[in-house]
Design a protein around this motif. Structure first.
Motif, PDB file in Angstrom:
ATOM      1  N   SER A 375       0.826  -1.204   0.000  1.00 35.13           N
ATOM      2  CA  SER A 375       0.000   0.000   0.000  1.00 35.13           C
ATOM      3  C   SER A 375       0.865   1.260   0.000  1.00 35.13           C
ATOM      4  O   SER A 375       0.599   2.211  -0.746  1.00 35.13           O
ATOM      5  CB  SER A 375      -0.923   0.004   1.228  1.00 35.13           C
ATOM      6  OG  SER A 375      -1.660   1.202   1.311  1.00 35.13           O
ATOM      7  N   ILE A 376       1.914   1.273   0.817  1.00 34.01           N
ATOM      8  CA  ILE A 376       2.803   2.433   0.896  1.00 34.01           C
ATOM      9  C   ILE A 376       3.509   2.664  -0.439  1.00 34.01           C
ATOM     10  O   ILE A 376       3.548   3.776  -0.964  1.00 34.01           O
ATOM     11  CB  ILE A 376       3.833   2.238   2.029  1.00 34.01           C
ATOM     12  CG1 ILE A 376       3.135   2.303   3.391  1.00 34.01           C
ATOM     13  CG2 ILE A 376       4.942   3.285   1.949  1.00 34.01           C
ATOM     14  CD1 ILE A 376       4.031   1.965   4.568  1.00 34.01           C
ATOM     15  N   ALA A 382       2.475   6.398  -7.177  1.00 32.92           N
ATOM     16  CA  ALA A 382       1.421   7.222  -7.760  1.00 32.92           C
ATOM     17  C   ALA A 382       1.756   8.706  -7.676  1.00 32.92           C
ATOM     18  O   ALA A 382       1.007   9.536  -8.205  1.00 32.92           O
ATOM     19  CB  ALA A 382       0.098   6.948  -7.062  1.00 32.92           C
ATOM     20  N   GLY A 383       2.859   9.029  -7.005  1.00 30.27           N
ATOM     21  CA  GLY A 383       3.299  10.411  -6.932  1.00 30.27           C
ATOM     22  C   GLY A 383       2.854  11.180  -5.706  1.00 30.27           C
ATOM     23  O   GLY A 383       3.071  12.393  -5.622  1.00 30.27           O
ATOM     24  N   LEU A 384       2.234  10.512  -4.732  1.00 37.40           N
ATOM     25  CA  LEU A 384       1.826  11.209  -3.528  1.00 37.40           C
ATOM     26  C   LEU A 384       3.062  11.636  -2.730  1.00 37.40           C
ATOM     27  O   LEU A 384       4.039  10.879  -2.652  1.00 37.40           O
ATOM     28  CB  LEU A 384       0.936  10.320  -2.650  1.00 37.40           C
ATOM     29  CG  LEU A 384      -0.582  10.419  -2.894  1.00 37.40           C
ATOM     30  CD1 LEU A 384      -0.916   9.953  -4.302  1.00 37.40           C
ATOM     31  CD2 LEU A 384      -1.336   9.602  -1.851  1.00 37.40           C
ATOM     32  N   PRO A 385       3.050  12.815  -2.128  1.00 33.23           N
ATOM     33  CA  PRO A 385       4.194  13.265  -1.327  1.00 33.23           C
ATOM     34  C   PRO A 385       4.465  12.320  -0.155  1.00 33.23           C
ATOM     35  O   PRO A 385       3.538  11.695   0.375  1.00 33.23           O
ATOM     36  CB  PRO A 385       3.748  14.650  -0.824  1.00 33.23           C
ATOM     37  CG  PRO A 385       2.671  15.071  -1.763  1.00 33.23           C
ATOM     38  CD  PRO A 385       1.976  13.822  -2.185  1.00 33.23           C
ATOM     39  N   VAL A 386       5.721  12.244   0.232  1.00 31.32           N
ATOM     40  CA  VAL A 386       6.109  11.355   1.339  1.00 31.32           C
ATOM     41  C   VAL A 386       5.333  11.698   2.603  1.00 31.32           C
ATOM     42  O   VAL A 386       4.887  10.807   3.339  1.00 31.32           O
ATOM     43  CB  VAL A 386       7.628  11.454   1.592  1.00 31.32           C
ATOM     44  CG1 VAL A 386       8.009  10.718   2.871  1.00 31.32           C
ATOM     45  CG2 VAL A 386       8.399  10.870   0.410  1.00 31.32           C
ATOM     46  N   SER A 412      10.243   9.239  -8.153  1.00 32.13           N
ATOM     47  CA  SER A 412      10.713  10.573  -8.531  1.00 32.13           C
ATOM     48  C   SER A 412      11.237  10.565  -9.964  1.00 32.13           C
ATOM     49  O   SER A 412      10.986  11.497 -10.736  1.00 32.13           O
ATOM     50  CB  SER A 412      11.804  11.046  -7.560  1.00 32.13           C
ATOM     51  OG  SER A 412      11.309  11.127  -6.243  1.00 32.13           O
ATOM     52  N   ASP A 413      11.968   9.519 -10.337  1.00 28.69           N
ATOM     53  CA  ASP A 413      12.502   9.418 -11.699  1.00 28.69           C
ATOM     54  C   ASP A 413      11.368   9.394 -12.722  1.00 28.69           C
ATOM     55  O   ASP A 413      11.448  10.034 -13.785  1.00 28.69           O
ATOM     56  CB  ASP A 413      13.352   8.154 -11.846  1.00 28.69           C
ATOM     57  CG  ASP A 413      14.681   8.270 -11.110  1.00 28.69           C
ATOM     58  OD1 ASP A 413      15.050   9.407 -10.741  1.00 28.69           O
ATOM     59  OD2 ASP A 413      15.332   7.228 -10.896  1.00 28.69           O
TER      60      ASP A 413
END
Length: 425
Positions: A375-376, A382-386, A412-413
């Motif tokens: 899940s993490i 999906a690009g969600l911020p940390v 990020s890449d």
């Protein structure tokens, strides 16, 4: 300070006799132990002329097996001093030998009480299991007075433990916590640099792996896994309860202990604009938190998953949301399903999980925690911020960065590549 009968092992070597063995624990106060043919008892003797009385059972294996309430040597020493004090015998509370054993037993009692409060029943904490097995069984270390404990003492103990690095780190953390708690109570009797000695002696290094292997399942594996869980649920008579639990685990990535505390009121439909969201209000983890932190974590899940997790409105607001059928023995070795009860421990799915993994054809060492890892990682990719991923999974950004760094870089890449364009003429 060494005693002749301060451990069950030592007491087992004493002869069976009606006459007790005595040890002075304070001026004018003696603790006695009687190993008679009938029982194993603690006694206290005080005053002049002295008064003697039996006040508890010793925690010998012969006594424990009967189910009778017992006391350890440390508990018996404390009880004996209280009895003498109640009889107006002047005794010093510092007369109790402040040993590693005392510190560990007091810490175990606190941890067990905390876990029992959380789960609503008497339980043995994981700290109890580790410390009893590796520390209390070590007579040399347990009998050492706290003021004589040094960094070398603890380092020698840790180095002698044939444990995996992660297990050794957990053990050292528990022992460090026990000793630090004792420092707060007995600091006046300990060297000023004693706490630093404990920290130094039990330091295991930042390079020691502190978590399980990051097991991430592919979308194909997740589909196969959930299909298999549904089949096992149906074939083994779980009546949908097993599938509901795993759907919640996979959809939220939350810990078992958090989902087990959810009630009917925690699953709700919330209006947002012209539409609505299927929301699960997951209780915050108690791990490493102060008692005042109670704000739940809001998780929006797909409508199809929500219908499985909360299939109807029959679950009352204060009833457990996720339950299982309790097996009842109606005759010797004959069991049948009983009433619905709340899930209590993750160990309740251990047996069936092994069957699921084997039938689904995923790696045999895969653990249920892989659903949280997956899940993490899915949200990171999906690009969600940390920070958002951390908040949604009730953990810290630092922990996400530390344990999922490789996946953060990959995500990020992909995002950078998506917005990269040529500028050459």
């Amino acid at each position: 300070m060494a005693f002749e009968f301060d451990t069950p092992a030592k007491r087992s070597k004493l002869p069976i006799a009606k006459k007790p063995v005595w040890a002075r624990i304070a001026p004018g106060v003696f603790l006695g132990y009687r190993r008679s043919p009938e029982a194993r008892k603690w006694l206290v003797r005080y005053g002049r002329p002295y008064v003697m009385s039996v006040f508890a059972n010793a925690d010998d294996p012969e006594t424990v097996a009967t189910g009778v309430e017992t006391q350890t040597f440390t508990q018996a020493t404390s009880s004996a001093l209280k009895i003498a004090e109640a009889a107006n015998v002047p005794v010093s509370r510092s007369a109790i030998p402040v040993t590693v054993r005392l510190a560990v037993e007091e810490y175990i009692a606190v941890r067990n009480a905390r876990d029992a409060k959380i789960k609503g029943r008497d339980v043995r904490s994981d700290a109890d299991t580790r410390l009893t097995k590796h520390v209390l069984s070590n007579t040399e270390l347990s009998d050492t007075l706290l003021r004589k404990v040094t960094a070398d003492t603890l380092r020698d103990f840790a180095d002698g433990m044939a444990l995996k690095p992660a297990n050794k780190k957990r053990l050292c953390a528990d022992l460090k916590a026990a000793l630090r708690a004792s420092w707060e109570k007995h600091r006046k009797a300990l060297p000023t640099d004693w706490r630093d000695e404990v920290t130094l002696g039990l330091k295991t290094g930042e390079d020691v792996e502190n978590s399980r292997e990051i097991q991430v399942l592919s979308p194909e594996q997740m589909t196969t896994l959930m299909t298999t869980i549904k089949e096992v649920d149906r074939s083994e008579g779980w009546e949908g309860h097993l599938y509901r639990l795993f759907t919640a685990l996979a959809a939220t990535g939350m810990r078992f202990s958090q989902l087990a505390r959810m009630t009917g009121s925690d699953a709700r439909i919330q209006q947002r604009g012209l539409g609505s969201d299927c929301v699960l209000m997951v209780p915050a983890s108690r791990k490493g938190r102060k008692k005042s932190v109670t704000k739940p974590i809001k998780r929006i899940v797909a409508a199809t998953d929500f219908e499985i997790i909360r299939p109807d409105e029959s679950i009352a607001a204060n009833e457990p949301l996720l339950t299982r059928l309790q097996n009842v023995e109606i005759a010797p070795l004959v069991w049948q399903s009983g009433a619905r009860v709340a899930w209590r421990s993750a160990s309740e799915i251990d047996r069936v999980w092994k069957k699921i993994v084997k039938r689904a054809g995923i790696p045999g060492h895969t653990i249920p925690y892989a659903l949280r890892h997956t899940s993490i990682v899915r949200q990171l990719k999906a690009g969600l911020p940390v920070t958002m991923v951390a908040a949604l999974h009730d953990t810290s950004p630092a922990m996400i960065s530390k344990h999922y760094a490789a996946f953060i870089v990959d995500a990020s890449d992909d995002m950078i590549a998506a917005v990269t364009f040529g500028i050459a003429a």
